[in-house]
Scaffold this active site. Structure first.
Site, PDB file in Angstrom:
ATOM      1  N   LYS A  71       0.804  -1.232   0.000  1.00 56.73           N
ATOM      2  CA  LYS A  71       0.000   0.000   0.000  1.00 56.73           C
ATOM      3  C   LYS A  71       0.841   1.288   0.000  1.00 56.73           C
ATOM      4  O   LYS A  71       0.417   2.298  -0.538  1.00 56.73           O
ATOM      5  CB  LYS A  71      -0.940   0.022   1.205  1.00 56.73           C
ATOM      6  CG  LYS A  71      -2.129  -0.910   1.050  1.00 56.73           C
ATOM      7  CD  LYS A  71      -3.100  -0.723   2.207  1.00 56.73           C
ATOM      8  CE  LYS A  71      -4.356  -1.537   1.970  1.00 56.73           C
ATOM      9  NZ  LYS A  71      -5.394  -1.318   2.977  1.00 56.73           N
ATOM     10  N   ASP A 107     -10.697   2.998   1.214  1.00 58.20           N
ATOM     11  CA  ASP A 107     -11.114   2.420   2.507  1.00 58.20           C
ATOM     12  C   ASP A 107     -11.878   3.442   3.350  1.00 58.20           C
ATOM     13  O   ASP A 107     -12.960   3.162   3.870  1.00 58.20           O
ATOM     14  CB  ASP A 107      -9.894   1.954   3.316  1.00 58.20           C
ATOM     15  CG  ASP A 107      -9.358   0.611   2.833  1.00 58.20           C
ATOM     16  OD1 ASP A 107     -10.120  -0.139   2.197  1.00 58.20           O
ATOM     17  OD2 ASP A 107      -8.176   0.320   3.096  1.00 58.20           O
ATOM     18  N   GLY A 132      -3.409   2.179  12.812  1.00 58.68           N
ATOM     19  CA  GLY A 132      -2.807   1.515  11.649  1.00 58.68           C
ATOM     20  C   GLY A 132      -3.456   2.001  10.357  1.00 58.68           C
ATOM     21  O   GLY A 132      -4.057   3.080  10.314  1.00 58.68           O
ATOM     22  N   GLY A 133      -3.342   1.171   9.323  1.00 53.43           N
ATOM     23  CA  GLY A 133      -3.818   1.564   7.996  1.00 53.43           C
ATOM     24  C   GLY A 133      -5.300   1.913   7.967  1.00 53.43           C
ATOM     25  O   GLY A 133      -5.698   2.929   7.371  1.00 53.43           O
ATOM     26  N   ALA A 134      -6.132   1.097   8.616  1.00 51.17           N
ATOM     27  CA  ALA A 134      -7.576   1.351   8.577  1.00 51.17           C
ATOM     28  C   ALA A 134      -7.909   2.646   9.324  1.00 51.17           C
ATOM     29  O   ALA A 134      -8.688   3.470   8.837  1.00 51.17           O
ATOM     30  CB  ALA A 134      -8.329   0.167   9.197  1.00 51.17           C
ATOM     31  N   THR A 156       0.438   1.898  20.966  1.00 49.41           N
ATOM     32  CA  THR A 156       1.807   2.376  20.735  1.00 49.41           C
ATOM     33  C   THR A 156       1.774   3.880  20.493  1.00 49.41           C
ATOM     34  O   THR A 156       1.186   4.362  19.512  1.00 49.41           O
ATOM     35  CB  THR A 156       2.415   1.659  19.507  1.00 49.41           C
ATOM     36  OG1 THR A 156       2.295   0.247  19.725  1.00 49.41           O
ATOM     37  CG2 THR A 156       3.866   2.035  19.302  1.00 49.41           C
ATOM     38  N   GLY A 247     -18.206  -3.920   9.770  1.00 49.24           N
ATOM     39  CA  GLY A 247     -17.118  -3.730   8.810  1.00 49.24           C
ATOM     40  C   GLY A 247     -17.454  -4.206   7.396  1.00 49.24           C
ATOM     41  O   GLY A 247     -16.779  -3.831   6.442  1.00 49.24           O
TER      42      GLY A 247
HETATM   43  P1  NDP Z   1      -2.547  -2.458  11.114  1.00 46.79           P
HETATM   44  O1  NDP Z   1      -1.683  -3.604  11.440  1.00 46.79           O
HETATM   45  O2  NDP Z   1      -2.058  -1.387  10.207  1.00 46.79           O
HETATM   46  O3  NDP Z   1      -2.984  -1.739  12.503  1.00 46.79           O
HETATM   47  C1  NDP Z   1      -3.474  -2.472  13.582  1.00 46.79           C
HETATM   48  C2  NDP Z   1      -3.902  -1.525  14.711  1.00 46.79           C
HETATM   49  O4  NDP Z   1      -4.519  -2.305  15.731  1.00 46.79           O
HETATM   50  C3  NDP Z   1      -2.746  -0.788  15.377  1.00 46.79           C
HETATM   51  O5  NDP Z   1      -3.170   0.491  15.774  1.00 46.79           O
HETATM   52  C4  NDP Z   1      -2.459  -1.668  16.603  1.00 46.79           C
HETATM   53  O6  NDP Z   1      -1.891  -0.942  17.671  1.00 46.79           O
HETATM   54  C5  NDP Z   1      -3.855  -2.085  16.990  1.00 46.79           C
HETATM   55  N1  NDP Z   1      -3.879  -3.332  17.742  1.00 46.79           N
HETATM   56  C6  NDP Z   1      -3.684  -4.587  17.274  1.00 46.79           C
HETATM   57  N2  NDP Z   1      -3.821  -5.486  18.259  1.00 46.79           N
HETATM   58  C7  NDP Z   1      -4.117  -4.789  19.381  1.00 46.79           C
HETATM   59  C8  NDP Z   1      -4.376  -5.142  20.729  1.00 46.79           C
HETATM   60  N3  NDP Z   1      -4.368  -6.420  21.127  1.00 46.79           N
HETATM   61  N4  NDP Z   1      -4.649  -4.163  21.612  1.00 46.79           N
HETATM   62  C9  NDP Z   1      -4.672  -2.870  21.239  1.00 46.79           C
HETATM   63  N5  NDP Z   1      -4.432  -2.457  19.974  1.00 46.79           N
HETATM   64  C10 NDP Z   1      -4.162  -3.403  19.053  1.00 46.79           C
HETATM   65  O7  NDP Z   1      -3.899  -3.079  10.573  1.00 46.79           O
HETATM   66  P2  NDP Z   1      -4.977  -2.397   9.616  1.00 46.79           P
HETATM   67  O8  NDP Z   1      -5.260  -1.039  10.131  1.00 46.79           O
HETATM   68  O9  NDP Z   1      -4.577  -2.557   8.202  1.00 46.79           O
HETATM   69  O10 NDP Z   1      -6.247  -3.351   9.830  1.00 46.79           O
HETATM   70  C11 NDP Z   1      -6.975  -3.315  11.058  1.00 46.79           C
HETATM   71  C12 NDP Z   1      -8.274  -4.099  10.850  1.00 46.79           C
HETATM   72  O11 NDP Z   1      -9.071  -3.403   9.897  1.00 46.79           O
HETATM   73  C13 NDP Z   1      -8.102  -5.514  10.309  1.00 46.79           C
HETATM   74  O12 NDP Z   1      -8.947  -6.355  11.051  1.00 46.79           O
HETATM   75  C14 NDP Z   1      -8.577  -5.423   8.875  1.00 46.79           C
HETATM   76  O13 NDP Z   1      -9.164  -6.621   8.427  1.00 46.79           O
HETATM   77  C15 NDP Z   1      -9.637  -4.341   9.000  1.00 46.79           C
HETATM   78  N6  NDP Z   1      -9.924  -3.658   7.756  1.00 46.79           N
HETATM   79  C16 NDP Z   1     -11.224  -3.625   7.343  1.00 46.79           C
HETATM   80  C17 NDP Z   1     -11.566  -2.983   6.186  1.00 46.79           C
HETATM   81  C18 NDP Z   1     -12.986  -2.989   5.761  1.00 46.79           C
HETATM   82  O14 NDP Z   1     -13.254  -2.586   4.622  1.00 46.79           O
HETATM   83  N7  NDP Z   1     -13.912  -3.381   6.608  1.00 46.79           N
HETATM   84  C19 NDP Z   1     -10.566  -2.297   5.342  1.00 46.79           C
HETATM   85  C20 NDP Z   1      -9.223  -2.338   5.891  1.00 46.79           C
HETATM   86  C21 NDP Z   1      -8.941  -3.004   7.053  1.00 46.79           C
HETATM   87  P3  NDP Z   1      -0.288  -0.724  17.773  1.00 46.79           P
HETATM   88  O15 NDP Z   1       0.033   0.456  16.900  1.00 46.79           O
HETATM   89  O16 NDP Z   1      -0.078  -0.463  19.205  1.00 46.79           O
HETATM   90  O17 NDP Z   1       0.358  -2.009  17.298  1.00 46.79           O
END
Ligand code: NDP
Length: 282
Positions: A71, A107, A132-134, A156, A247
């Site tokens: 991406k 998105d 994160g990305g979403a 984080t 979602g």
């Molecule tokens: P990333 O890996 O980019 O980001 C993940 C985020 O979740 C980070 O902020 C991370 O925090 C946080 N996180 C993960 N685990 C935990 C936890 N146990 N406790 C607290 N925070 C946590 O992922 P994406 O943003 O790309 O994707 C996130 C979700 O969005 C996925 O499930 C994906 O399937 C979904 N998605 C859905 C879409 C849709 O159209 N419905 C489109 C795109 C994504 P930290 O920074 O601290 O690691």
């Protein structure tokens, strides 16, 4: 159709997630709109992206989706970006305009479209868990759609702060960071709460660290997780009488937007949602 050359191709490059629900949904919509197009899933390793993009141009693909890990890296091989994609620093959709490859990010737009079925974004006070990305895609698009007050809650700190800085560069937006530490307590004047973490993906009982007592019936609670669509957070929020958004709606809407960008034809969202539910067996 079999003896006729396929007219147009679009593709998805990246790691297919659980097969490729998007391919299934797009192909169903092409058929429904009687378009002789195909959507291919191409698994491209990171080190081959440059060559793959040369191939993209050489083969005359009409567009594509890009997923993890491409991406951000794909941007260097494109000719231009939409405003949203430029601010997010990430592209999930490429369109070919007069032979030029233009990067988009659908998105966040998909999410905003879902939100609009319940409330107008402008004037909402929004809390987003995750950075994160979403979260990035959703928050930037909300900022571009008139939301001025956004709180990012992330585990984080550095990642959260990076996103807050991006948001504060959008005219009129004030973004702040709360570092996630225990169960998050939502202020009572917040109107939209979004889980943009992967908590709940593939686990209907996974718990988002939120103090449920602080959710009230005036709030909209949304989850980006689409499988299972009725996450624990959404079930808990419904019990608190909040309005909820799953979602799946966001996933369908971003696909509808991509389809329209490539083909200039409006697909039927209900056909795409049905295809997605069939594919995911939900
Ligand atoms: P990333 O890996 O980019 O980001 C993940 C985020 O979740 C980070 O902020 C991370 O925090 C946080 N996180 C993960 N685990 C935990 C936890 N146990 N406790 C607290 N925070 C946590 O992922 P994406 O943003 O790309 O994707 C996130 C979700 O969005 C996925 O499930 C994906 O399937 C979904 N998605 C859905 C879409 C849709 O159209 N419905 C489109 C795109 C994504 P930290 O920074 O601290 O690691």
């Amino acid at each position: 159709m079999a003896d006729k050359p396929i007219q147009e191709l679009v593709s998805c490059m990246g790691q297919p997630v659980a097969g490729n629900p998007t391919q299934f949904m797009m192909e169903r919509a092409f058929a429904d709109c009687e378009l002789d197009w195909r959507y291919l899933t191409l698994e491209v390793p990171a080190e081959n992206l440059k060559d793959a993009m040369a191939g993209f141009r050489a083969m005359g693909l009409r567009g594509g989706n890009f997923t993890i890990p491409h991406k951000v890296e794909v941007i260097q091989y494109l000719d231009g970006l939409s405003e949203a994609a430029e601010r997010m620093g990430a592209v999930n959709c490429v369109n070919v305009v007069d032979g030029k490859l233009i990067g988009e990010n659908t998105d966040g737009k998909g999410f905003v479209q879902s939100l609009k079925t319940l409330v107008e974004p402008s004037g909402q006070k929004v809390v987003i868990i995750g950075a994160g990305g979403a979260a990035r895609a959703i928050s930037v698009e909300l900022g571009l759609n008139g939301v001025t007050d956004i709180t990012i809650v992330n585990r984080t700190e550095s990642r959260g702060q990076e996103l807050v800085n991006v948001l504060n560069n959008i005219d009129g937006v004030t973004a702040t960071l709360d570092v996630l530490d225990g169960d998050y307590e939502v202020d009572d004047d917040v109107t939209v709460v979004i889980n943009a973490t992967c908590i709940g993906l593939g686990d209907a009982e996974a718990r988002v660290p939120l103090d449920l007592e602080t959710l009230s019936r005036d709030m909209v609670v949304a989850d980006v997780v689409f499988n299972p669509p009725m996450t624990r957070l959404l079930r808990d929020a419904q019990q608190r009488e909040c309005r909820v958004l799953d979602g799946l709606g966001m996933l369908v809407n971003q696909a509808v937007i991509g389809f329209k960008i490539w083909t200039d034809v409006d697909p039927r969202p209900e056909v795409m949602r049905e295809a997605l539910e069939e594919y995911l067996e939900i």
